[in-house]
Design a protein around this motif. Structure first.
Motif, mmCIF file in Angstrom:
data_model
loop_
_atom_site.group_PDB
_atom_site.id
_atom_site.type_symbol
_atom_site.label_atom_id
_atom_site.label_comp_id
_atom_site.label_asym_id
_atom_site.label_seq_id
_atom_site.Cartn_x
_atom_site.Cartn_y
_atom_site.Cartn_z
ATOM 1 N N GLU A 159 0.801 -1.227 0.000
ATOM 2 C CA GLU A 159 0.000 0.000 0.000
ATOM 3 C C GLU A 159 0.834 1.278 0.000
ATOM 4 N N SER A 160 2.128 1.166 0.141
ATOM 5 C CA SER A 160 2.989 2.343 0.255
ATOM 6 C C SER A 160 3.054 3.131 -1.047
ATOM 7 N N ASP A 161 2.676 4.407 -0.976
ATOM 8 C CA ASP A 161 2.777 5.282 -2.145
ATOM 9 C C ASP A 161 4.231 5.448 -2.583
ATOM 10 N N SER A 162 5.143 5.525 -1.616
ATOM 11 C CA SER A 162 6.550 5.699 -1.979
ATOM 12 C C SER A 162 7.102 4.442 -2.646
ATOM 13 N N GLU A 163 6.677 3.270 -2.196
ATOM 14 C CA GLU A 163 7.114 2.030 -2.845
ATOM 15 C C GLU A 163 6.528 1.929 -4.253
ATOM 16 N N GLU A 164 5.275 2.325 -4.410
ATOM 17 C CA GLU A 164 4.662 2.304 -5.735
ATOM 18 C C GLU A 164 5.420 3.242 -6.682
ATOM 19 N N ALA A 165 5.765 4.418 -6.206
ATOM 20 C CA ALA A 165 6.509 5.374 -7.033
ATOM 21 C C ALA A 165 7.893 4.821 -7.379
ATOM 22 N N ARG A 166 8.542 4.180 -6.430
ATOM 23 C CA ARG A 166 9.868 3.598 -6.664
ATOM 24 C C ARG A 166 9.773 2.482 -7.708
ATOM 25 N N ILE A 167 8.796 1.597 -7.561
ATOM 26 C CA ILE A 167 8.599 0.498 -8.513
ATOM 27 C C ILE A 167 8.280 1.070 -9.899
ATOM 28 N N ARG A 168 7.457 2.105 -9.936
ATOM 29 C CA ARG A 168 7.116 2.733 -11.221
ATOM 30 C C ARG A 168 8.379 3.277 -11.903
ATOM 31 N N ARG A 169 9.242 3.958 -11.135
ATOM 32 C CA ARG A 169 10.495 4.484 -11.696
ATOM 33 C C ARG A 169 11.379 3.345 -12.218
ATOM 34 N N LEU A 170 11.486 2.273 -11.441
ATOM 35 C CA LEU A 170 12.273 1.120 -11.878
ATOM 36 C C LEU A 170 11.693 0.527 -13.163
ATOM 37 N N GLY A 171 10.377 0.441 -13.232
ATOM 38 C CA GLY A 171 9.725 -0.095 -14.427
ATOM 39 C C GLY A 171 9.970 0.776 -15.642
ATOM 40 N N GLU A 172 9.834 2.077 -15.472
ATOM 41 C CA GLU A 172 10.087 2.995 -16.585
ATOM 42 C C GLU A 172 11.534 2.880 -17.051
ATOM 43 N N ASP A 173 12.456 2.788 -16.105
ATOM 44 C CA ASP A 173 13.861 2.628 -16.466
ATOM 45 C C ASP A 173 14.083 1.320 -17.226
ATOM 46 N N TYR A 174 13.436 0.261 -16.781
ATOM 47 C CA TYR A 174 13.583 -1.036 -17.430
ATOM 48 C C TYR A 174 13.066 -0.986 -18.870
#
Length: 136
Positions: free
Chosen positions: A85-100
């Motif tokens: 549920e963490s917004d910061s974890e979601e944002a981090r995962i999103r950044r990692l996904g975009e980078d990937y």
């Protein structure tokens, strides 16, 4: 990512609490965090690409497995829920996904880029691709 959050949360709520222990944050547990990235990327691709969809049963089964793995490692439902549920974890995962996606040679900010990425993942037989199917 919101759909992924809801699916994982539903799974987390159905399983009893695991024994509490001094464990690293789930974001540091590669076999959980990396797999959440792959599942999240598949959901994001399907959300943005009109010609691809998520294989829901496969996705739910996979997320259930991740939840069970985290529980078996000693993470409590509350710890799992906080990670999911963490917004910061979601944002981090999103950044990692975009980078990937960008590193794979596609534009993560456009439906066309995400469609091409998803089709490429399906063709390569990757874990991400295994969560997706074409609707064409």
């Amino acid at each position: 990512m919101t759909q992924l959050k809801h699916l994982t949360l539903a799974l987390a709520l159905t399983v009893g609490a695991a024994a509490a222990a001094e464990l690293p944050p789930l974001r540091e547990v590669k076999e959980i965090d990396q797999n959440m990235l792959w599942a999240g990327l598949a959901v994001e691709v399907a959300d943005e690409c009109p010609t691809l969809e998520v294989k829901k049963i496969k996705g739910l089964s996979f997320l259930w497995g991740l939840k069970n793995k985290a529980s078996s490692m000693g993470y409590s439902d509350d710890e799992i829920r906080a990670y999911v549920e963490s917004d910061s974890e979601e944002a981090r995962i999103r950044r990692l996904g975009e980078d990937y996606v960008r590193h794979a040679g596609f534009d993560p900010k456009t439906p066309q880029g995400l469609c091409a990425f998803g089709e490429s993942e399906i063709a390569k037989g990757t874990l991400i691709g295994s969560f997706l199917r074409s609707t064409k």
